[in-house]
Design a protein around this motif. Structure first.
Motif, PDB file in Angstrom:
ATOM      1  N   ARG A   1     -29.330  85.523 -21.552  1.00  0.00           N
ATOM      2  CA  ARG A   1     -28.573  86.787 -21.379  1.00  0.00           C
ATOM      3  C   ARG A   1     -29.516  87.982 -21.307  1.00  0.00           C
ATOM      4  NH1 ARG A   1     -25.082  84.820 -25.448  1.00  0.00           N
ATOM      5  NH2 ARG A   1     -25.874  86.337 -26.946  1.00  0.00           N
ATOM      6  N   ASP A   2     -30.584  87.936 -22.120  1.00  0.00           N
ATOM      7  CA  ASP A   2     -31.546  89.050 -22.141  1.00  0.00           C
ATOM      8  C   ASP A   2     -32.296  89.198 -20.812  1.00  0.00           C
ATOM      9  OD1 ASP A   2     -30.780  89.652 -24.703  1.00  0.00           O
ATOM     10  OD2 ASP A   2     -32.493  88.677 -25.673  1.00  0.00           O
ATOM     11  N   MET A   3     -32.319  88.138 -20.009  1.00  0.00           N
ATOM     12  CA  MET A   3     -32.987  88.203 -18.696  1.00  0.00           C
ATOM     13  C   MET A   3     -32.059  88.743 -17.604  1.00  0.00           C
ATOM     14  SD  MET A   3     -34.779  84.489 -18.376  1.00  0.00           S
ATOM     15  CE  MET A   3     -35.461  83.616 -19.758  1.00  0.00           C
ATOM     16  N   MET A   4     -30.767  88.810 -17.894  1.00  0.00           N
ATOM     17  CA  MET A   4     -29.777  89.074 -16.832  1.00  0.00           C
ATOM     18  C   MET A   4     -29.600  90.564 -16.537  1.00  0.00           C
ATOM     19  SD  MET A   4     -26.953  86.282 -18.028  1.00  0.00           S
ATOM     20  CE  MET A   4     -27.368  84.525 -18.100  1.00  0.00           C
ATOM     21  N   ASP A   5     -29.465  90.868 -15.238  1.00  0.00           N
ATOM     22  CA  ASP A   5     -29.191  92.237 -14.794  1.00  0.00           C
ATOM     23  C   ASP A   5     -27.694  92.508 -14.721  1.00  0.00           C
ATOM     24  OD1 ASP A   5     -32.013  93.048 -13.990  1.00  0.00           O
ATOM     25  OD2 ASP A   5     -31.751  91.193 -12.863  1.00  0.00           O
ATOM     26  N   LEU A   6     -26.920  91.441 -14.589  1.00  0.00           N
ATOM     27  CA  LEU A   6     -25.458  91.574 -14.498  1.00  0.00           C
ATOM     28  C   LEU A   6     -24.832  90.330 -15.104  1.00  0.00           C
ATOM     29  CD1 LEU A   6     -22.942  93.118 -13.334  1.00  0.00           C
ATOM     30  CD2 LEU A   6     -23.238  91.769 -11.249  1.00  0.00           C
ATOM     31  N   LYS A   7     -23.827  90.546 -15.992  1.00  0.00           N
ATOM     32  CA  LYS A   7     -23.148  89.428 -16.644  1.00  0.00           C
ATOM     33  C   LYS A   7     -21.658  89.480 -16.283  1.00  0.00           C
ATOM     34  CE  LYS A   7     -25.071  90.800 -20.612  1.00  0.00           C
ATOM     35  NZ  LYS A   7     -26.200  91.616 -20.138  1.00  0.00           N
ATOM     36  N   ILE A   8     -21.153  88.366 -15.759  1.00  0.00           N
ATOM     37  CA  ILE A   8     -19.776  88.309 -15.261  1.00  0.00           C
ATOM     38  C   ILE A   8     -19.016  87.225 -16.013  1.00  0.00           C
ATOM     39  CG2 ILE A   8     -18.330  87.828 -13.221  1.00  0.00           C
ATOM     40  CD1 ILE A   8     -20.852  88.618 -11.517  1.00  0.00           C
ATOM     41  N   PHE A   9     -17.790  87.539 -16.418  1.00  0.00           N
ATOM     42  CA  PHE A   9     -16.910  86.525 -17.017  1.00  0.00           C
ATOM     43  C   PHE A   9     -15.720  86.325 -16.087  1.00  0.00           C
ATOM     44  CE2 PHE A   9     -13.709  84.611 -19.675  1.00  0.00           C
ATOM     45  CZ  PHE A   9     -14.429  83.779 -20.530  1.00  0.00           C
ATOM     46  N   VAL A  10     -15.508  85.078 -15.675  1.00  0.00           N
ATOM     47  CA  VAL A  10     -14.387  84.746 -14.784  1.00  0.00           C
ATOM     48  C   VAL A  10     -13.243  84.261 -15.663  1.00  0.00           C
ATOM     49  CG1 VAL A  10     -13.647  83.349 -12.814  1.00  0.00           C
ATOM     50  CG2 VAL A  10     -16.028  84.113 -12.972  1.00  0.00           C
ATOM     51  N   ASP A  11     -12.157  85.021 -15.655  1.00  0.00           N
ATOM     52  CA  ASP A  11     -11.026  84.756 -16.552  1.00  0.00           C
ATOM     53  C   ASP A  11      -9.882  84.114 -15.776  1.00  0.00           C
ATOM     54  OD1 ASP A  11     -10.078  84.764 -19.083  1.00  0.00           O
ATOM     55  OD2 ASP A  11      -9.618  86.904 -19.185  1.00  0.00           O
TER      56      ASP A  11
ATOM     57  N   TYR B   1     -19.870  89.744 -23.959  1.00  0.00           N
ATOM     58  CA  TYR B   1     -21.187  90.085 -23.414  1.00  0.00           C
ATOM     59  C   TYR B   1     -21.104  90.506 -21.948  1.00  0.00           C
ATOM     60  CZ  TYR B   1     -22.638  87.397 -27.528  1.00  0.00           C
ATOM     61  OH  TYR B   1     -22.791  86.924 -28.801  1.00  0.00           O
ATOM     62  N   ALA B   2     -19.941  90.301 -21.321  1.00  0.00           N
ATOM     63  CA  ALA B   2     -19.826  90.522 -19.879  1.00  0.00           C
ATOM     64  C   ALA B   2     -19.807  92.009 -19.530  1.00  0.00           C
ATOM     65  CB  ALA B   2     -18.560  89.851 -19.352  1.00  0.00           C
ATOM     66  N   ASP B   3     -20.498  92.348 -18.433  1.00  0.00           N
ATOM     67  CA  ASP B   3     -20.409  93.704 -17.876  1.00  0.00           C
ATOM     68  C   ASP B   3     -19.140  93.827 -17.041  1.00  0.00           C
ATOM     69  OD1 ASP B   3     -23.119  94.447 -18.734  1.00  0.00           O
ATOM     70  OD2 ASP B   3     -23.763  92.973 -17.238  1.00  0.00           O
ATOM     71  N   VAL B   4     -18.725  92.698 -16.459  1.00  0.00           N
ATOM     72  CA  VAL B   4     -17.557  92.669 -15.568  1.00  0.00           C
ATOM     73  C   VAL B   4     -16.716  91.444 -15.913  1.00  0.00           C
ATOM     74  CG1 VAL B   4     -16.784  92.505 -13.156  1.00  0.00           C
ATOM     75  CG2 VAL B   4     -18.907  93.701 -13.687  1.00  0.00           C
TER      76      VAL B   4
END
Length: 200
Positions: free
Chosen positions: A115-125, A172-175
């Protein structure tokens, strides 16, 4: 290089979202690193022991190898990604050659180092009933299971593991993309945002 993490319950439409992102960006622009490729090597185990593994628990994955290979891609080095057989419950001898690309998609938000390496975090609900239906359809066709096997596995393993491990990663998701792969507008907005990230 832009690193994107995508998470969501099994049958949520993660694969569809990943596919749409890949299609929206220029050809050969994206390398996908699926978590399913990184199950632990079970060569030393008996067949009985393999079938007893809870493949939906975070401990089933070789996080060390996954982190190492993502770091290699970040450095501009190609990797040999493992392949996994659901039928044999073990890694296959074949690997997939993955070249570093401008966009790397990792199909998990479970691991903090990643997660610390990620520029964008997405959760698909997606609704749990829809996820169950998709699981039934997929596991019968792709994994040779019958309806009872899939439903029993969902109730005994998938549902509790989802509630314990996957659902909490939503924070943790940005989107968050509701309705999974059917949310055309949500996916389109994410694709446009990724394009902007790339231009920067």
């Amino acid at each position: 290089m832009t690193i994107i993490g995508i998470a969501g319950g099994t049958g949520s439409g993660k694969t569809t979202v990943v596919k749409k992102i890949v299609e929206a960006l220029p050809p050969h622009y994206v390398a996908v690193v699926p978590l399913d490729s990184y199950y632990n090597d079970t060569t030393e185990m008996t067949e009985e022991e393999r079938h007893a593994i809870n493949f939906d628990h975070p401990d089933a994955f070789d996080w060390k190898l996954l982190i190492k290979q993502v770091n290699e891609l970040r450095k501009g080095n190609a990797i040999e990604q493992p392949t996994y057989s659901y039928i044999k419950c073990n890694r296959l001898p074949e690997t997939i050659h993955v070249e570093p690309k401008p966009v790397i998609i990792i199909e998990t938000l479970l691991n903090k180092k990643l997660r610390d390496m990620m520029d964008l975090k997405i959760f698909v609900d997606a609704d749990s009933d829809e996820r169950l239906i998709r699981n039934i359809q997929r596991d019968i066709v792709e994994r040779g299971r019958d309806v009872k096997m899939v439903v029993d596995r969902y109730l005994e393993v998938l549902k509790p593991m989802h509630e314990q491990f996957i659902e909490p990663t939503k924070r943790y998701a940005d989107v968050i993309i509701p309705q999974g792969g059917e949310n055309v507008k949500g996916i389109d907005m994410v694709c446009k945002f990724i394009e902007r990230l790339m231009q920067q």
